[in-house]
Write a protein that holds these residues in place. Sequence first.
Motif, PDB file in Angstrom:
ATOM      1  N   UNK A 107       0.834  -1.188   0.000  1.00 43.76           N
ATOM      2  CA  UNK A 107       0.000   0.000   0.000  1.00 43.76           C
ATOM      3  C   UNK A 107       0.872   1.242   0.000  1.00 43.76           C
ATOM      4  N   UNK A 108       0.519   2.219  -0.827  1.00 47.98           N
ATOM      5  CA  UNK A 108       1.290   3.455  -0.946  1.00 47.98           C
ATOM      6  C   UNK A 108       0.372   4.622  -0.623  1.00 47.98           C
ATOM      7  N   UNK A 109       0.758   5.390   0.402  1.00 48.30           N
ATOM      8  CA  UNK A 109      -0.016   6.558   0.809  1.00 48.30           C
ATOM      9  C   UNK A 109       0.888   7.776   0.819  1.00 48.30           C
ATOM     10  N   UNK A 110       0.275   8.956   0.790  1.00 44.47           N
ATOM     11  CA  UNK A 110       1.064  10.186   0.799  1.00 44.47           C
ATOM     12  C   UNK A 110       0.192  11.352   1.239  1.00 44.47           C
ATOM     13  N   UNK A 122      -7.911  -4.987   1.983  1.00 45.36           N
ATOM     14  CA  UNK A 122      -7.405  -5.398   0.674  1.00 45.36           C
ATOM     15  C   UNK A 122      -6.235  -6.372   0.786  1.00 45.36           C
ATOM     16  N   UNK A 123      -5.692  -6.524   1.981  1.00 47.16           N
ATOM     17  CA  UNK A 123      -4.631  -7.496   2.202  1.00 47.16           C
ATOM     18  C   UNK A 123      -3.236  -6.988   1.923  1.00 47.16           C
ATOM     19  N   UNK A 124      -3.013  -5.674   2.055  1.00 46.52           N
ATOM     20  CA  UNK A 124      -1.665  -5.135   1.861  1.00 46.52           C
ATOM     21  C   UNK A 124      -0.719  -5.719   2.904  1.00 46.52           C
ATOM     22  N   UNK A 125       0.398  -6.259   2.452  1.00 45.37           N
ATOM     23  CA  UNK A 125       1.370  -6.857   3.372  1.00 45.37           C
ATOM     24  C   UNK A 125       2.301  -5.810   3.966  1.00 45.37           C
ATOM     25  N   UNK A 126       2.365  -4.645   3.350  1.00 46.62           N
ATOM     26  CA  UNK A 126       3.233  -3.561   3.785  1.00 46.62           C
ATOM     27  C   UNK A 126       2.598  -2.247   3.350  1.00 46.62           C
ATOM     28  N   UNK A 127       2.804  -1.203   4.134  1.00 42.04           N
ATOM     29  CA  UNK A 127       2.342   0.135   3.760  1.00 42.04           C
ATOM     30  C   UNK A 127       3.523   1.080   3.860  1.00 42.04           C
ATOM     31  N   UNK A 128       3.682   1.930   2.849  1.00 40.66           N
ATOM     32  CA  UNK A 128       4.715   2.966   2.884  1.00 40.66           C
ATOM     33  C   UNK A 128       4.057   4.319   2.685  1.00 40.66           C
ATOM     34  N   UNK A 129       4.656   5.342   3.284  1.00 37.75           N
ATOM     35  CA  UNK A 129       4.136   6.708   3.193  1.00 37.75           C
ATOM     36  C   UNK A 129       5.177   7.595   2.533  1.00 37.75           C
ATOM     37  N   UNK A 130       4.758   8.356   1.525  1.00 41.21           N
ATOM     38  CA  UNK A 130       5.674   9.182   0.752  1.00 41.21           C
ATOM     39  C   UNK A 130       5.829  10.601   1.306  1.00 41.21           C
ATOM     40  N   UNK A 137       8.612   8.637   4.408  1.00 43.78           N
ATOM     41  CA  UNK A 137       9.555   9.648   3.925  1.00 43.78           C
ATOM     42  C   UNK A 137       9.241  11.004   4.546  1.00 43.78           C
ATOM     43  N   UNK A 138      10.199  11.915   4.462  1.00 44.42           N
ATOM     44  CA  UNK A 138       9.983  13.295   4.864  1.00 44.42           C
ATOM     45  C   UNK A 138       9.418  14.082   3.679  1.00 44.42           C
ATOM     46  N   UNK A 139       8.347  14.821   3.927  1.00 45.79           N
ATOM     47  CA  UNK A 139       7.813  15.751   2.944  1.00 45.79           C
ATOM     48  C   UNK A 139       8.211  17.176   3.280  1.00 45.79           C
ATOM     49  N   UNK A 140       7.883  18.101   2.392  1.00 44.57           N
ATOM     50  CA  UNK A 140       8.274  19.489   2.630  1.00 44.57           C
ATOM     51  C   UNK A 140       7.604  20.069   3.871  1.00 44.57           C
ATOM     52  N   UNK A 141       6.348  19.690   4.143  1.00 44.20           N
ATOM     53  CA  UNK A 141       5.687  20.183   5.356  1.00 44.20           C
ATOM     54  C   UNK A 141       6.327  19.586   6.607  1.00 44.20           C
ATOM     55  N   UNK A 142       6.742  18.341   6.525  1.00 47.59           N
ATOM     56  CA  UNK A 142       7.456  17.725   7.646  1.00 47.59           C
ATOM     57  C   UNK A 142       8.777  18.451   7.899  1.00 47.59           C
ATOM     58  N   UNK A 143       9.432  18.841   6.814  1.00 43.43           N
ATOM     59  CA  UNK A 143      10.697  19.581   6.924  1.00 43.43           C
ATOM     60  C   UNK A 143      10.465  20.944   7.567  1.00 43.43           C
ATOM     61  N   UNK A 199       5.982   8.893  -6.217  1.00 41.52           N
ATOM     62  CA  UNK A 199       6.163  10.122  -5.443  1.00 41.52           C
ATOM     63  C   UNK A 199       4.799  10.728  -5.144  1.00 41.52           C
ATOM     64  N   UNK A 200       4.787  11.662  -4.210  1.00 44.30           N
ATOM     65  CA  UNK A 200       3.557  12.344  -3.833  1.00 44.30           C
ATOM     66  C   UNK A 200       3.609  13.813  -4.176  1.00 44.30           C
ATOM     67  N   UNK A 201       3.253  14.675  -3.201  1.00 49.32           N
ATOM     68  CA  UNK A 201       3.442  16.124  -3.244  1.00 49.32           C
ATOM     69  C   UNK A 201       2.407  16.874  -4.078  1.00 49.32           C
ATOM     70  N   UNK A 202       1.972  16.336  -5.214  1.00 51.28           N
ATOM     71  CA  UNK A 202       1.045  17.079  -6.071  1.00 51.28           C
ATOM     72  C   UNK A 202      -0.403  16.963  -5.615  1.00 51.28           C
ATOM     73  N   UNK A 203      -0.730  15.931  -4.845  1.00 52.07           N
ATOM     74  CA  UNK A 203      -2.107  15.652  -4.410  1.00 52.07           C
ATOM     75  C   UNK A 203      -2.998  15.245  -5.579  1.00 52.07           C
ATOM     76  N   UNK A 204      -2.416  14.895  -6.703  1.00 50.71           N
ATOM     77  CA  UNK A 204      -3.170  14.482  -7.894  1.00 50.71           C
ATOM     78  C   UNK A 204      -2.743  13.060  -8.258  1.00 50.71           C
ATOM     79  N   UNK A 205      -3.623  12.063  -8.105  1.00 53.92           N
ATOM     80  CA  UNK A 205      -3.230  10.681  -8.387  1.00 53.92           C
ATOM     81  C   UNK A 205      -3.039  10.439  -9.882  1.00 53.92           C
ATOM     82  N   UNK A 206      -2.048   9.604 -10.207  1.00 58.64           N
ATOM     83  CA  UNK A 206      -1.857   9.229 -11.607  1.00 58.64           C
ATOM     84  C   UNK A 206      -0.984   7.986 -11.698  1.00 58.64           C
ATOM     85  N   UNK A 207      -1.127   7.286 -12.808  1.00 59.01           N
ATOM     86  CA  UNK A 207      -0.214   6.210 -13.189  1.00 59.01           C
ATOM     87  C   UNK A 207       0.276   6.520 -14.598  1.00 59.01           C
TER      88      UNK A 207
END
Length: 229
Positions: free
Chosen positions: A3-6, A25-33, A58-64, A141-149
């Motif tokens: 699972x990928x969240x941001x 959904x059965x995600x075995x791992x979740x990462x945050x961007x 990960x660290x985002x600009x707001x976290x920084x 990557x994240x940051x834009x708040x606009x999902x895409x593939x």
Amino acid sequence: MIGIISDIHGNHVALEAVLSRLDQLGASQVICLGDVGGYYCEINECCETLQKRKIFTLMGNHDWYLATGESCPRSNSVNVCLDYQRSVIKAPNKQWLTSLKPQAAIGALSIVHGGWNDALDEYMVPSEHYFSNIAGTLFASGHTHVPCIWKGQNKTYCNPGSVGQPRDGDPRASFALLDGNEFTLHRIEYDIAKIQEKMKDAGFTPYFYDNLSNGSRIGGKIDSLQGLI
């Protein structure tokens, strides 16, 4: 399945809904961007949930901004929200945010918060030219708040969109799954009124949270990939 969240941005109500759906959904791992912080009032709850669940973050600009005390050069609204979060964040949570890095690799997946030219604060739009000199095949990557593939000749990129502040005109929380080499995008409804009430109780005016109802930036602007840069 990963699972990928941001871009949670202090919206714990949305985060809980997304994590519950990923469990289903059965995600075995979740990462945050990145961008655990910024905008909404539940910074401690978000930090503590990610740490408790051992979610690689990960660290985002707001976290920084929160970690360093620096202000956002683009938005006074951002700085108002950051000032509130600085006043309530617990020391261990600030220390955790400070320890985060803006770029990493999870197996074959290369991840950053912003982009591969500026890991913290690049609003990138994927293209063959952009990725031509970047090693690897899977990117997120994240940051834009606009999902895409995006799929190129031998590279695939995903932006999972934003958990806490979608900006593409869809107010549902956004996230992604990586199953093998295939990304999929997902949306889930959550109790927007609940986080809006929490913001009101924290002393914010509707200007800072009405946008959640229509999936926009603060102020009402709807974003698309073409309009980001």
